[in-house]
Design a protein around this motif. Sequence first.
Motif, mmCIF file in Angstrom:
data_model
loop_
_atom_site.group_PDB
_atom_site.id
_atom_site.type_symbol
_atom_site.label_atom_id
_atom_site.label_comp_id
_atom_site.label_asym_id
_atom_site.label_seq_id
_atom_site.Cartn_x
_atom_site.Cartn_y
_atom_site.Cartn_z
ATOM 1 N N SER A 41 0.816 -1.218 0.000
ATOM 2 C CA SER A 41 0.000 0.000 0.000
ATOM 3 C C SER A 41 0.847 1.263 0.000
ATOM 4 N N HIS A 42 2.084 1.192 0.485
ATOM 5 C CA HIS A 42 2.942 2.364 0.560
ATOM 6 C C HIS A 42 4.384 1.981 0.237
ATOM 7 N N HIS A 44 8.434 2.872 0.920
ATOM 8 C CA HIS A 44 9.277 3.489 1.939
ATOM 9 C C HIS A 44 10.735 3.467 1.505
ATOM 10 N N GLN A 49 9.845 10.772 -1.068
ATOM 11 C CA GLN A 49 8.583 10.100 -1.396
ATOM 12 C C GLN A 49 8.190 9.097 -0.310
ATOM 13 N N ASP A 50 8.851 9.132 0.826
ATOM 14 C CA ASP A 50 8.659 8.118 1.857
ATOM 15 C C ASP A 50 7.215 8.080 2.345
ATOM 16 N N GLY A 51 6.616 6.898 2.298
ATOM 17 C CA GLY A 51 5.255 6.708 2.780
ATOM 18 C C GLY A 51 4.169 6.919 1.747
ATOM 19 N N ARG A 52 4.528 7.330 0.548
ATOM 20 C CA ARG A 52 3.521 7.506 -0.503
ATOM 21 C C ARG A 52 3.234 6.162 -1.173
ATOM 22 N N PRO A 53 2.014 5.954 -1.660
ATOM 23 C CA PRO A 53 1.749 4.739 -2.433
ATOM 24 C C PRO A 53 2.623 4.700 -3.687
ATOM 25 N N SER A 55 1.884 3.482 -6.461
ATOM 26 C CA SER A 55 1.060 3.827 -7.623
ATOM 27 C C SER A 55 0.979 5.334 -7.823
ATOM 28 N N ALA A 56 0.967 6.094 -6.722
ATOM 29 C CA ALA A 56 0.913 7.553 -6.828
ATOM 30 C C ALA A 56 2.229 8.109 -7.370
ATOM 31 N N ILE A 57 3.348 7.540 -6.937
ATOM 32 C CA ILE A 57 4.644 7.981 -7.447
ATOM 33 C C ILE A 57 4.727 7.725 -8.949
ATOM 34 N N ASP A 60 2.527 10.167 -10.968
ATOM 35 C CA ASP A 60 3.177 11.465 -11.129
ATOM 36 C C ASP A 60 4.279 11.393 -12.185
#
Length: 308
Positions: A41-42, A44, A49-53, A55-57, A60
């Motif tokens: 889900s995240h 690390h 970008q630590d802790g972001r999903p 998929s979101a990275i 972007d």
Amino acid sequence: MFDLIVIGGSFAGLSAALQLARTRRPVLVIDFGTPRNRFASHAHGVLAQDGRPGSAILSDARAQLASYPNVTLWQGKVSQAQPLPSKKIAFNVSLDDGRQAQGRRLLLATGVRDMLPALPGVAERWGQTVLHCPYCHGYEIGGGAGGQAIGVLGRLPASVHQASLIADWGDVTLFTAGMPPLDDDALQLLARRKVAIEPVAVTAIEGTAPAIEGMRLHDGRLLPLRALFLAAPIEQASPLAAQLGCVFEEGMMGPVLQTDAMKMSSVAGVYAAGDAARAMANITFAMGDGVMAAVGVHHALIAEESAG
């Protein structure tokens, strides 16, 4: 004719595409949309970008790449890649949907698949509480008063090293059923690292997924755990490298593509980056690989053009 066709649009592939895009070279990225870390889900340990999903990275990254007019992004699966019959290096790739494209260089960022054990409870917890990388997930799992109960499912000789490493994050039990007998060196290492050894076979992971209540053992006991780590053997996620005749070498968990310092494979003009081409893998390693591959491609293209 693209200067580079990138097959695989996750962290390695997109990093390579971005670097070469900034040289104003025409680049095509083809992605099937199944990154290895999609189960987590995240993400690390990724700077800024630590802790972001994950998929979101990636979302972007694709949006930023799409702003370059010399970049083309295709969603699809490449079924075949082969060299073109010409004096200069060039390739044709074919997609399952019938599309084709030609490129002067190929980058295989096709990744690997983790081969999970057929143990009840593993698949639905993979990437959440059943894990393989302590650097990616250990901080969230470990800590707390008296440490946390963490299991390591012994599958390979490397599981001893894994258990000794993970002991930095909690109170570790290594489940050794199915492993070769532990020699004196292994036993001494585990003792120094205060790793408990459980020889009775595990029959299931219990609890409401993705949480873990504990490991059910063959003798009926339930050993409470917060998380389970395992060493998952890998296989290449795509047959393209083998199809092209690339040489593989044996990594820690399975075969990876052999590359030189600039990430070119044993086949001229075919580069490889990310998990498919390295024994130790995480997002940051994959991005660095992609950057190096793009630099290698750019230098090779300049050399070819300068030769006339």
